[in-house]
Design a protein around this motif. Structure first.
Motif, PDB file in Angstrom:
ATOM      1  N   GLY A 188       0.446   3.386  -3.117  1.00  9.70           N
ATOM      2  CA  GLY A 188      -0.735   4.060  -3.263  1.00  9.70           C
ATOM      3  C   GLY A 188      -1.814   3.226  -2.727  1.00  9.70           C
ATOM      4  N   SER A 189      -3.372   3.600  -2.974  1.00 11.29           N
ATOM      5  CA  SER A 189      -4.392   2.775  -2.767  1.00 11.29           C
ATOM      6  C   SER A 189      -4.545   1.883  -3.684  1.00 11.29           C
ATOM      7  CB  SER A 189      -5.632   3.614  -2.477  1.00 11.29           C
ATOM      8  OG  SER A 189      -5.990   3.998  -3.730  1.00 11.29           O
TER       9      SER A 189
ATOM     10  N   LEU B  14       0.889  -1.300   0.106  1.00 13.74           N
ATOM     11  CA  LEU B  14      -0.068   0.113  -0.125  1.00 13.74           C
ATOM     12  C   LEU B  14       0.825   1.225   0.087  1.00 13.74           C
ATOM     13  CD1 LEU B  14      -2.751  -0.997   2.512  1.00 13.74           C
ATOM     14  CD2 LEU B  14      -3.157  -0.907  -0.171  1.00 13.74           C
TER      15      LEU B  14
ATOM     16  N   ASP C  64     -11.720   0.510  -1.450  1.00 15.00           N
ATOM     17  CA  ASP C  64     -10.218   0.800  -1.670  1.00 15.00           C
ATOM     18  C   ASP C  64      -9.579   0.875  -0.192  1.00 15.00           C
ATOM     19  OD1 ASP C  64      -9.750   1.588  -4.395  1.00 15.00           O
ATOM     20  OD2 ASP C  64     -11.361   2.803  -4.036  1.00 15.00           O
TER      21      ASP C  64
ATOM     22  N   GLU D  84      -6.228   2.279   1.749  1.00 17.33           N
ATOM     23  CA  GLU D  84      -4.828   3.004   1.703  1.00 17.33           C
ATOM     24  C   GLU D  84      -4.307   3.374   3.036  1.00 17.33           C
ATOM     25  OE1 GLU D  84      -5.972   6.794   0.105  1.00 17.33           O
ATOM     26  OE2 GLU D  84      -7.432   7.329   1.758  1.00 17.33           O
TER      27      GLU D  84
END
Lengths: 132, 132
Positions: free
Chosen positions: A45-46, A42, A90, A92
Motif C-alpha cells: 500500500g501507499s 510499496l 505519499d 504508491e
C-alpha cells in the motif's frame, strides 16, 4: 523474422542482453538494491517518505529520494503531494509498478525461502577453496 | 510466534528488508546488473566463459569472473573444469539456480514487454518536470 542484433530498431523487441537497449536501465531501476526493496515495500500500500525509509532498512535519505525519482520516471511509482501545510507526500505503485512488484516479490520470497541452501552452499564453497 | 526483528536467528524467517539479513546479499547477487544477465544467459544451457561474455553484452572479463564466483558460492551456478589441455571450463545453473533464473526471466520478459509504457511514462515525466 529478422534476427540480427539491433535491439533499438522499433520493429525489434526490447532485449536486456543488448547493452544499448533501454530495457536494461529499467531492469536496473527495478532490481537494484534500493529499487527492489522500495517496490516490495510499496506492494502492501501507499507509504510516506519516512515510513518507506524505516521499512527499507539501511537506505539513506538521498538514495531513497533518487530511487523514488527513477521509479516515478519509469511510471512504476506515483507521487501524490497533498495540499496541506506542511505538504504531505505519499508514494504508491502504479498498476504497472504493481505488476512488476508482484514478480519481484515472487523472486524475493523464493530467495528468502531457500537461504538455508544458499548458506550451506557458501560453507561448502569456502571449505573447498580453503583446501585447494 | 516470536515476531521481534532478529532475522539472523535460525528460528525466524529470512527477510531482505532487514539490512543484516544474509538474504539481502544473495538478492543482490541475483538481481545485480551482471548477476541477473548471467543467470538469464545460463537458463538456456551451459556456456563457456567467452560464450557468456559475448551473450552478456558489455560485461568486462573481471566483472563476469567476479559475478560467476558469487553465484557459484551461493550455489546457483556450477563450474565444471574439463581435464583437457588447455582446460575447458563450462558454467551451468544448479537446480536452485534454475529456479531462481526462471523467476528472474519472468520479471525480465515482463519488463521488456512493457518498455513502450515505460518510455511513454519517461516522456511524460520529463515534460512535466520541464514545465515546473
Amino acid at each position: 523474422m529478422d534476427t540480427t542484433q539491433q535491439p533499438v530498431e522499433p520493429q525489434l523487441p526490447y532485449d536486456v542482453f543488448a547493452k544499448a537497449c533501454p530495457s536494461r536501465g529499467t531492469l536496473e531501476h527495478v532490481t537494484g538494491r534500493w529499487g527492489a526493496l522500495t517496490l516490495g515495500a510499496l506492494y502492501e500500500g501507499s507509504l510516506r517518505f519516512n515510513e518507506l525509509r524505516r521499512r527499507v532498512d539501511g537506505v539513506s535519505e538521498k538514495m531513497l529520494s533518487q530511487t523514488l525519482q527513477s521509479l516515478e520516471r519509469d511510471g512504476l511509482v506515483h507521487r501524490e503531494a497533498q495540499p496541506t501545510n506542511p505538504p504531505r507526500v505519499d508514494y504508491e505503485l502504479t498498476p504497472l509498478g504493481h505488476e512488476v512488484a508482484e514478480r519481484l516479490l515472487g523472486l524475493i520470497h523464493f530467495v528468502e525461502g531457500r537461504m538455508d541452501d544458499v548458506l550451506a552452499a557458501r560453507e561448502r564453497y569456502d571449505v573447498t577453496r580453503g583446501a585447494r
